[in-house]
Design an enzyme around this catalytic site. Structure first.
Site, PDB file in Angstrom:
ATOM      1  N   LYS A 158       0.353  -1.178  -0.239  1.00  0.00           N
ATOM      2  CA  LYS A 158      -0.103   0.092   0.318  1.00  0.00           C
ATOM      3  C   LYS A 158       0.840   1.176  -0.027  1.00  0.00           C
ATOM      4  O   LYS A 158       0.587   2.290  -0.660  1.00  0.00           O
ATOM      5  CB  LYS A 158      -1.024   0.147   1.319  1.00  0.00           C
ATOM      6  CG  LYS A 158      -2.195  -1.221   0.780  1.00  0.00           C
ATOM      7  CD  LYS A 158      -2.760  -1.856   2.738  1.00  0.00           C
ATOM      8  CE  LYS A 158      -3.974  -2.357   2.047  1.00  0.00           C
ATOM      9  NZ  LYS A 158      -4.129  -3.224   3.943  1.00  0.00           N
ATOM     10  N   GLN A 188      -4.256  -1.732  10.003  1.00  0.00           N
ATOM     11  CA  GLN A 188      -4.512  -3.453   9.362  1.00  0.00           C
ATOM     12  C   GLN A 188      -5.326  -3.758   9.692  1.00  0.00           C
ATOM     13  O   GLN A 188      -4.615  -4.208  10.460  1.00  0.00           O
ATOM     14  CB  GLN A 188      -2.833  -3.481   8.763  1.00  0.00           C
ATOM     15  CG  GLN A 188      -2.848  -4.413   8.159  1.00  0.00           C
ATOM     16  CD  GLN A 188      -2.680  -4.280   6.635  1.00  0.00           C
ATOM     17  OE1 GLN A 188      -3.425  -3.649   6.124  1.00  0.00           O
ATOM     18  NE2 GLN A 188      -3.325  -5.630   5.910  1.00  0.00           N
ATOM     19  N   ASP A 197     -11.128   3.272   4.670  1.00  0.00           N
ATOM     20  CA  ASP A 197     -11.583   1.842   3.999  1.00  0.00           C
ATOM     21  C   ASP A 197     -13.429   2.254   4.128  1.00  0.00           C
ATOM     22  O   ASP A 197     -13.459   0.572   4.506  1.00  0.00           O
ATOM     23  CB  ASP A 197     -11.106   1.540   5.703  1.00  0.00           C
ATOM     24  CG  ASP A 197     -10.008  -0.215   5.164  1.00  0.00           C
ATOM     25  OD1 ASP A 197      -9.451  -0.467   4.337  1.00  0.00           O
ATOM     26  OD2 ASP A 197      -8.783  -0.241   6.566  1.00  0.00           O
TER      27      ASP A 197
END
Ligand code: NAD
Length: 295
Positions: free
Chosen positions: A54, A100, A123
């Site tokens: 990422k 994460q 997200d």
């Protein structure tokens, strides 16, 4: 029949190309790059490699990404405090925060995710963003679900009036994807069946699919006899199989056998994964633009 391979890697590269231009335009207008802060907890190798991918992708399009690490022995309160601090600028200006997953067992994951303010929630997990998606007016769409829809639209695989069967009902993938495919508009208007671990006759449901999405985390779950000839098969699963040294990534679909039956199929790796990352970058740019009123 040999299925058309849906190349997520190539599509993600094309998306990154246009994002790069949009990021430059944002930076010219605002005087700074969009900024993403990623919280990485513990030392799971898979999490570390996803986060590294990422960060590399962010750098390619000109998004400034910082990785903030926390020890795997941390508790819920310390992580909540860390995320709250980041949201309030402890690590510099911020447009998006990503925590994460998975978090260590002792941590209350929802408590930590709920700490990410809705306007920084790239997200798309915050209840406000999930609610907006469910009402058909999405802001930040969970990245994997958005990536699957983008792949279908790009490949000109019709969804309107077709039967999409999704296996897996997680808040991260299956549930938001079901909402997206059933919503009005391009890449939507499908009739959706959402299957899960308590579904009976899974194979029958799968065989009824024009578009079959597997998002479970179980290698070989979808076999050729579960796929209607000509159907589109999207494999979201990421599973590491094989002993040390020889380990490799596979999805939830028995790729070789299913590719002989399906009309189109995503590979693992190189299918949905790269699109998940591209959609994260798109969400980060969107968050930055919303912040300064450019969108
Ligand atoms: P999860 O564990 O949260 O959910 C799994 C779902 O599968 C559950 O809803 C469960 O009910 C269902 N399930 C379990 N066993 C089943 C069975 N035998 N039959 C039918 N349904 C069953 O997982 P998740 O976070 O949604 O991830 C699913 C998979 O997708 C994992 O392999 C994960 O690594 C992968 N993933 C990939 C990406 C990507 O970018 N490609 C992103 C997120 C997750």
């Amino acid at each position: 029949m040999t299925a058309r391979i849906l190349d997520g890697k190539a599509l993600a590269a094309a998306i990154e190309g246009s994002l790069h231009e949009e990021v430059e335009a944002f930076a010219t207008a605002s005087g700074r790059a969009p900024r993403l802060v990623v919280v990485l907890v513990g030392d799971l190798p898979a999490s570390a490699s996803y986060v590294a991918a990422k960060a590399r992708a962010a750098a390619r399009v000109g998004i400034d990404a910082e990785v903030v690490r926390a020890t795997g022995s941390c508790d819920t309160a310390s992580l909540v405090a860390l995320v709250r601090g980041i949201a309030h600028g402890s690590h510099g200006p911020v447009d998006g925060i990503l925590v994460q997953l998975p978090l260590p067992r002792q941590v209350d994951t929802l408590a930590v995710l709920d700490t990410v303010p809705a306007d920084l929630d790239v997200d798309g997990f915050h209840p406000e963003n999930a609610g907006l998606l469910s009402q058909g007016r999405p802001r930040f769409i969970p990245c994997t679900a958005a990536g699957v829809q983008r792949l279908l639209v790009d490949a000109r695989i019709a969804t309107a009036g077709r039967h999409a069967v999704i296996v897996g009902r997680s808040d991260i993938v299956g549930k938001p994807l079901a909402l997206l495919l059933a919503s009005r508009g391009p890449g939507g208007d499908a009739t959706v069946t959402l299957c899960h671990s308590r579904t009976t006759d899974l194979a029958d449901h799968c065989r009824a699919a024009d578009i079959l999405v597997a998002a479970v985390g179980q290698p070989g779950l979808i076999t050729a006899d579960m796929v209607r000839p000509g159907a589109t098969v999207i494999d979201v699963g990421i599973n590491r199989v094989g002993e040390d040294g020889g380990s490799r990534l596979v999805g939830d679909v028995d790729f070789a056998a299913v590719a002989a039956v399906a009309g189109a199929i995503t590979p693992v790796p190189g299918g949905v994964g790269p699109l998940t990352v591209a959609m994260l970058l798109a969400n980060t740019l969107l968050a930055a633009e919303l912040r300064i009123g450019r969108r």
